[in-house]
Design a protein around this motif. Structure first.
Motif, mmCIF file in Angstrom:
data_model
loop_
_atom_site.group_PDB
_atom_site.id
_atom_site.type_symbol
_atom_site.label_atom_id
_atom_site.label_comp_id
_atom_site.label_asym_id
_atom_site.label_seq_id
_atom_site.Cartn_x
_atom_site.Cartn_y
_atom_site.Cartn_z
ATOM 1 N N ASP A 44 0.831 -1.203 0.000
ATOM 2 C CA ASP A 44 0.000 0.000 0.000
ATOM 3 C C ASP A 44 0.865 1.252 0.000
ATOM 4 O O ASP A 44 1.861 1.337 0.738
ATOM 5 N N GLU A 45 0.511 2.195 -0.843
ATOM 6 C CA GLU A 45 1.151 3.513 -0.902
ATOM 7 C C GLU A 45 2.559 3.492 -1.489
ATOM 8 O O GLU A 45 3.258 4.502 -1.459
ATOM 9 N N TYR A 46 3.008 2.359 -2.003
ATOM 10 C CA TYR A 46 4.304 2.312 -2.683
ATOM 11 C C TYR A 46 4.097 2.601 -4.168
ATOM 12 O O TYR A 46 3.127 2.132 -4.775
ATOM 13 N N THR A 47 5.013 3.336 -4.770
ATOM 14 C CA THR A 47 4.971 3.584 -6.204
ATOM 15 C C THR A 47 5.674 2.446 -6.925
ATOM 16 O O THR A 47 6.477 1.713 -6.329
ATOM 17 N N PRO A 48 5.421 2.269 -8.251
ATOM 18 C CA PRO A 48 6.152 1.242 -9.009
ATOM 19 C C PRO A 48 7.662 1.406 -8.926
ATOM 20 O O PRO A 48 8.394 0.418 -8.869
ATOM 21 N N SER A 49 8.140 2.655 -8.909
ATOM 22 C CA SER A 49 9.583 2.889 -8.823
ATOM 23 C C SER A 49 10.139 2.403 -7.487
ATOM 24 O O SER A 49 11.190 1.757 -7.425
ATOM 25 N N GLU A 50 9.418 2.671 -6.398
ATOM 26 C CA GLU A 50 9.846 2.224 -5.066
ATOM 27 C C GLU A 50 9.769 0.695 -4.970
ATOM 28 O O GLU A 50 10.651 0.043 -4.392
ATOM 29 N N ALA A 51 8.696 0.140 -5.537
ATOM 30 C CA ALA A 51 8.526 -1.318 -5.493
ATOM 31 C C ALA A 51 9.626 -2.020 -6.276
ATOM 32 O O ALA A 51 10.146 -3.057 -5.854
ATOM 33 N N LEU A 52 10.005 -1.471 -7.411
ATOM 34 C CA LEU A 52 11.052 -2.073 -8.229
ATOM 35 C C LEU A 52 12.401 -2.020 -7.509
ATOM 36 O O LEU A 52 13.191 -2.970 -7.574
ATOM 37 N N HIS A 53 12.652 -0.918 -6.811
ATOM 38 C CA HIS A 53 13.873 -0.826 -6.004
ATOM 39 C C HIS A 53 13.894 -1.939 -4.952
ATOM 40 O O HIS A 53 14.908 -2.630 -4.776
ATOM 41 N N ALA A 54 12.762 -2.117 -4.259
ATOM 42 C CA ALA A 54 12.689 -3.149 -3.221
ATOM 43 C C ALA A 54 12.858 -4.538 -3.819
ATOM 44 O O ALA A 54 13.542 -5.399 -3.245
ATOM 45 N N PHE A 55 12.256 -4.765 -4.987
ATOM 46 C CA PHE A 55 12.365 -6.087 -5.599
ATOM 47 C C PHE A 55 13.805 -6.405 -5.973
ATOM 48 O O PHE A 55 14.312 -7.494 -5.690
ATOM 49 N N ILE A 56 14.483 -5.460 -6.634
ATOM 50 C CA ILE A 56 15.872 -5.700 -7.054
ATOM 51 C C ILE A 56 16.752 -5.968 -5.840
ATOM 52 O O ILE A 56 17.577 -6.897 -5.836
ATOM 53 N N ALA A 57 16.572 -5.178 -4.802
ATOM 54 C CA ALA A 57 17.400 -5.334 -3.598
ATOM 55 C C ALA A 57 17.156 -6.686 -2.929
ATOM 56 O O ALA A 57 18.082 -7.337 -2.447
ATOM 57 N N GLN A 58 15.887 -7.132 -2.901
ATOM 58 C CA GLN A 58 15.570 -8.382 -2.215
ATOM 59 C C GLN A 58 15.825 -9.602 -3.093
ATOM 60 O O GLN A 58 16.339 -10.624 -2.625
ATOM 61 N N HIS A 59 15.475 -9.499 -4.367
ATOM 62 C CA HIS A 59 15.556 -10.670 -5.248
ATOM 63 C C HIS A 59 16.994 -11.108 -5.501
ATOM 64 O O HIS A 59 17.303 -12.313 -5.500
ATOM 65 N N TYR A 60 17.895 -10.179 -5.736
ATOM 66 C CA TYR A 60 19.264 -10.531 -6.106
ATOM 67 C C TYR A 60 20.185 -10.716 -4.912
ATOM 68 O O TYR A 60 21.372 -10.988 -5.085
ATOM 69 N N LEU A 61 19.647 -10.581 -3.722
ATOM 70 C CA LEU A 61 20.448 -10.809 -2.537
ATOM 71 C C LEU A 61 20.838 -12.284 -2.480
ATOM 72 O O LEU A 61 19.988 -13.171 -2.426
ATOM 73 N N GLU A 62 22.141 -12.574 -2.562
ATOM 74 C CA GLU A 62 22.665 -13.940 -2.523
ATOM 75 C C GLU A 62 22.177 -14.788 -3.701
ATOM 76 O O GLU A 62 22.017 -15.992 -3.599
ATOM 77 N N ARG A 63 21.902 -14.125 -4.847
ATOM 78 C CA ARG A 63 21.521 -14.844 -6.057
ATOM 79 C C ARG A 63 22.427 -14.423 -7.202
ATOM 80 O O ARG A 63 23.045 -13.379 -7.169
ATOM 81 N N THR A 64 22.466 -15.240 -8.259
ATOM 82 C CA THR A 64 23.218 -14.889 -9.448
ATOM 83 C C THR A 64 22.610 -13.652 -10.088
ATOM 84 O O THR A 64 21.393 -13.569 -10.263
ATOM 85 N N VAL A 65 23.451 -12.698 -10.453
ATOM 86 C CA VAL A 65 22.985 -11.446 -11.051
ATOM 87 C C VAL A 65 23.501 -11.371 -12.486
ATOM 88 O O VAL A 65 24.700 -11.492 -12.728
ATOM 89 N N PRO A 66 22.610 -11.181 -13.475
ATOM 90 C CA PRO A 66 23.079 -11.035 -14.856
ATOM 91 C C PRO A 66 23.767 -9.688 -15.047
ATOM 92 O O PRO A 66 23.557 -8.764 -14.257
ATOM 93 N N PRO A 67 24.576 -9.548 -16.092
ATOM 94 C CA PRO A 67 25.277 -8.272 -16.285
ATOM 95 C C PRO A 67 24.359 -7.128 -16.684
ATOM 96 O O PRO A 67 24.703 -5.968 -16.507
ATOM 97 N N LEU A 68 23.178 -7.453 -17.242
ATOM 98 C CA LEU A 68 22.248 -6.421 -17.688
ATOM 99 C C LEU A 68 20.885 -6.619 -17.038
ATOM 100 O O LEU A 68 20.359 -7.742 -17.020
ATOM 101 N N ILE A 69 20.330 -5.554 -16.497
ATOM 102 C CA ILE A 69 18.972 -5.573 -15.956
ATOM 103 C C ILE A 69 18.217 -4.404 -16.589
ATOM 104 O O ILE A 69 18.586 -3.239 -16.396
ATOM 105 N N PHE A 70 17.179 -4.728 -17.352
ATOM 106 C CA PHE A 70 16.366 -3.692 -17.981
ATOM 107 C C PHE A 70 15.105 -3.494 -17.152
ATOM 108 O O PHE A 70 14.432 -4.472 -16.800
ATOM 109 N N CYS A 71 14.799 -2.242 -16.837
ATOM 110 C CA CYS A 71 13.711 -1.946 -15.902
ATOM 111 C C CYS A 71 12.731 -0.938 -16.474
ATOM 112 O O CYS A 71 13.117 -0.020 -17.195
ATOM 113 N N SER A 72 11.485 -1.089 -16.100
ATOM 114 C CA SER A 72 10.466 -0.091 -16.383
ATOM 115 C C SER A 72 9.496 -0.062 -15.201
ATOM 116 O O SER A 72 8.881 -1.079 -14.889
#
Length: 633
Positions: A300-328
Motif C-alpha cells: 500500500d502507498e508504494y509507487t512502481p519505482s519504489e517497489a522495483l527498487h525493493a524487488f531488485i534489492a531483495q531478489h538478487y540478494l545472494e543470487r546470481t545477477v546477470p550483467p544487464l537488468i532492464f527496468c520499467s
C-alpha cells in the motif's frame, strides 16, 4: 477561588526516551529498525545519515496514514552503523527477509531458482540443480521454472548424449544402462566412448548452452568431414546424427548460459487499481526462457519505482545477477543498486531503464504481462470473493469470515498415517502455511510427537484428535508460530464421528472461536452431494450442486485430500525402500545400508548385476543372486 493555571500535558516517558535517542543519532550511514511494544519489528529502513532520516519521521507532520499508524506503534528504536549506503542496502534487505516487518514492502520470492549444471568430474554429469553454487561445477541459469531445465536436459541428451546418472551409480556400472541403448547416453561409465570424445561432447554442450550454436555446428561438420576422409564412416554417421539433432533443437525455444553478451533480466512493475505486480523475464544467450509474476505484500502507498527498487534489492540478494537488468520504470536509487550489485558480483552490473530496439520490446512485453497478471488476479479474487460471500450467507457464518483451515487423514490400511492441514485466507489458498503431521501407530511408531502415544492403526478418530491438538494447543495458549492464526472456520473431512472428536478437542484446549463444520460425503459419495454438518446451528445443510459456496468447500477439501495423500505416498515410498530389502533373507540393517550407499538408493540396487552386488562388502555370490532374483522377480 478556581485555579486558572493552564494544565501541562503529560509526557510519555517512553516517547521522551525515544526522542532523546533520535536526537543523539550519528550523522553516518546505517540501518534503523522501529520496534513495537510487543518486541516485533515494525519497519526496517536505510539511510545515508541516520540522524537526518530517522529525525524526519518525528519532525514532519505530513506523513501518509500508513506512516502515521506505524509511528503511533513505535516503542523503541535500534540502529546499526555501516560504512556506505550500498552496504546499508544489503543489510536492510537481509533484515527485511529475515524479520518480515509489517510496514515494509516484501516480495516473498524465497524459493531457490533452478540451474542446469555440468559437474566438474572427469566424466561430467548433466543435471538439474537447486541450491548454493559450487565453484567446482559449471552452472547455466538461473531459470524461472524447473520445466525449462528438465526439458533442456532431455534435448541435450538427444544431441550430446551426456550422462545424467548419480555418481554412486556411475562408479559401479559393469554394463551400459537403458539410456545408452536408446542413444541418450554415450556410456562413459563402461568406456564405450573415449575420454577425449566425451570431453569434446561436453565442450560442445557448454558452447551450445552459451548461445554459440553456429560454432558447435562448424566444429561438428569439420569433425564429420575428417572422419569421412579417414574412412571412419560409422563414426562420421554418428556425428551426422548429432548435427541433425542439433538443427532440430535450434528450432525450439531453448535455454542458454549466463554469457556476458547474451544474458539479461527484464523487470517491469505495473500498478493498476491499487495492485502492484512485478514481471520478471529472463533472457539467456539471447533467448527468452520464461517469466514469472510477483505480487508484493504490504505494498500500500508504494509507487512502481519504489517497489522495483525493493524487488531488485531483495531478489538478487545472494543470487546470481546477470550483467544487464532492464527496468520499467527506473527504480528508485538506481545508482546505489548498481553499486551494490556490482560489489556483490565482482563485475559491472548495468541497470538500464531506457533501452533501444529489441530490448525496448522486451520491456514492453514484460509490462504487458504484468498488466495481464493483475487482471487475472483481480478476476480470480472476484470469483473467490463471490464464493466466500455465498458460503457465508448460505451457512450463516459471521460476515468477517476470512480464514478457513481444513483437515484430512490419509493411510493405507492403517499404516503410515499422515494428517494434513491446508489454509485458505485472503481469498486464496496459502501453500506456505500448509502443514503435514506424521501420526505414529502401534505397528509403525516412527517419529510421532513425543507427547502422544501411538494410535491403533486405522483409528481415524484418534488421528484427528492428535492432529487437532498438535495444531491448536499452543495457539490456544498464545504460543503459536508467526503464520499461525485462529481460523474463522475449521473444516473436518468426515462425518459426525470425526466432527465430535473435533468439538471435544476444541473444548479441552479452550479454543471456542472457530466454527467447526463437518464435510460428509453423501450416500452415493458423489461430488456435489456433500452434507455440511454445522453443530453451532444444530443442523445439516446440503447445498445445491451448482452453489458457488459449495464449490469453495470442495476446492479446500480436495486440496486437503491431495496434500494428505501426497505426504502419505512419500512416506510410504520411503518405507518401501527399506522394507523391500528387509524382506530378503540374509539382509540385515548393516548390509542394507551398505547396498543403498554403494548404489545410491533402491533403484541403483535393482539395476545392479550379480557381479556388482557381490562386490559389496558382506555380500557373497549366493546372496547376490538371491537379491538379484528378489528385486527383479
Amino acid at each position: 477561588m478556581p485555579d486558572d493555571t493552564p494544565s501541562v500535558p503529560e509526557i510519555d516517558p517512553q516517547r521522551e526516551a525515544l526522542l532523546i535517542q533520535v536526537k543523539n543519532l550519528p550523522d553516518l550511514p546505517g540501518v534503523y529498525r522501529y520496534i513495537g511494544a510487543d518486541g516485533s519489528v515494525l519497519y526496517v529502513g536505510k539511510a545515508i545519515s541516520l540522524k537526518k532520516r530517522v529525525g524526519s519521521y518525528f519532525i514532519k507532520n505530513d506523513h501518509s496514514p500508513r506512516i502515521r499508524l506505524m509511528l503511533a506503534q513505535v516503542a523503541s528504536l535500534e540502529t546499526t552503523v555501516v560504512r556506505s549506503e550500498a552496504e546499508a542496502l544489503v543489510l536492510e534487505n537481509n533484515l527485511i527477509k529475515a524479520l518480515s516487518p509489517r510496514y515494509n514492502i516484501l516480495f516473498r520470492d524465497d524459493k531457490s531458482y533452478p540451474y542446469l549444471v555440468l559437474t566438474g568430474h572427469a566424466s561430467p554429469r548433466l543435471a538439474y540443480y537447486r541450491g548454493a553454487l559450487d565453484k567446482r561445477h559449471t552452472y547455466f541459469g538461473p531459470f524461472p521454472n524447473g520445466y525449462v531445465v528438465k526439458e533442456s536436459i532431455q534435448l541435450l541428451q538427444k544431441v550430446f548424449q551426456l550422462r545424467t546418472c548419480e555418481d554412486s551409480v556411475f562408479s559401479n556400472r559393469s554394463r551400459a544402462c537403458l539410456l545408452h541403448q536408446i542413444k541418450r547416453c554415450s556410456a562413459p561409465c563402461i568406456n564405450a566412448i573415449s575420454p577425449e570424445d566425451y570431453r569434446s561432447d561436453v565442450n560442445n554442450a557448454m558452447l551450445f548452452l552459451s548461445g554459440k550454436e553456429n560454432e558447435v555446428l562448424q566444429q561438428l561438420e569439420t569433425r564429420m568431414q575428417t572422419l569421412s576422409a579417414n574412412w571412419e564412416f560409422e563414426a562420421a554417421a554418428a556425428v551426422r546424427d548429432q548435427i541433425q539433432a542439433l538443427a532440430k533443437v535450434q528450432e525450439k525455444q531453448f535455454v542458454s548460459s549466463n554469457s556476458s553478451d547474451g544474458d539479461a533480466d527484464i523487470l517491469a512493475c505495473v500498478e493498476e487499481g491499487g495492485v502492484l505486480c512485478v514481471n520478471l523475464a529472463m533472457v539467456r544467450g539471447g533467448r527468452h526462457v520464461g517469466d514469472k509474476n510477483l505480487f508484493p505484500s504490504h505494498a500500500d502507498e508504494y509507487t512502481p519505482s519504489e517497489a522495483l527498487h525493493a524487488f531488485i534489492a531483495q531478489h538478487y540478494l545472494e543470487r546470481t545477477v546477470p550483467p544487464l537488468i532492464f527496468c520499467s520504470p527506473e527504480p528508485e536509487n538506481a545508482s546505489i543498486l548498481m553499486a551494490s550489485l556490482s560489489e556483490q558480483t565482482g563485475r559491472r552490473v548495468i541497470i538500464n531503464s531506457n533501452p533501444n530496439g529489441e530490448r525496448r520490446i522486451w520491456l514492453e512485453m514484460a509490462a504487458k504481462n504484468a498488466q495481464l497478471a493483475i487482471l487475472q488476479r483481480k478476476t480470480q479474487q472476484a470469483s473467490q470473493a463471490g464464493r466466500l460471500a455465498a458460503l457465508v450467507e448460505a451457512l450463516g457464518l459471521p460476515d468477517e469470515t476470512q480464514r478457513i483451515e481444513c483437515f484430512d487423514i490419509s493411510h493405507t490400511m492403517g499404516e503410515l498415517t499422515v494428517a494434513s492441514c491446508v489454509v485458505y485466507d485472503n481469498q486464496d489458498m496459502q501453500p506456505k502455511q500448509y502443514r503435514r503431521f506424521n501420526i505414529a501407530t502401534t505397528t509403525s511408531p516412527g517419529k510421532g510427537d513425543a507427547g502422544f502415544e501411538p494410535i491403533t492403526p486405522g483409528d481415524d478418530y484418534a488421528a484427528m484428535r492428535q492432529v487437532l491438538t498438535r495444531r491448536y494447543e499452543k495457539l490456544a495458549a498464545g504460543e503459536g508460530s508467526a503464520d499461525s492464526k485462529v481460523p474463522d472456520v475449521i473444516l473436518i473431512d468426515g462425518g459426525k464421528g470425526q466432527l465430535g472428536v473435533a468439538l471435544e478437542v476444541m473444548e479441552e484446549i479452550g479454543l471456542n472461536e472457530p466454527w467447526i463444520i463437518g464435510v460428509a460425503k453423501g450416500e452415493t459419495r458423489k461430488a456435489g452431494l456433500e452434507q455440511l454438518i454445522i453443530p453451532r446451528l444444530g443442523k445439516t445443510i446440503q447445498l445445491k450442486r451448482d452453489h458457488i459456496g459449495l464449490h469453495l468447500i470442495q476446492q479446500i477439501r480436495d486440496e486437503s485430500h491431495r496434500f494428505a495423500i501426497t505426504g502419505h505416498r512419500a512416506r510410504r515410498a520411503k518405507a518401501r525402500i527399506a522394507s523391500t530389502l528387509e524382506d530378503i533373507e540374509g539382509i540385515g540393517p548393516k548390509r542394507r545400508q551398505k547396498l543403498l550407499a554403494r548404489f545410491g538408493g533402491l533403484q541403483g540396487v535393482k539395476a545392479a548385476s550379480v557381479d556388482d552386488l557381490a562386490a559389496v562388502e558382506g555380500i557373497n555370490e549366493a546372496l547376490a543372486e538371491k537379491i538379484y532374483a528378489a528385486l527383479r522377480g
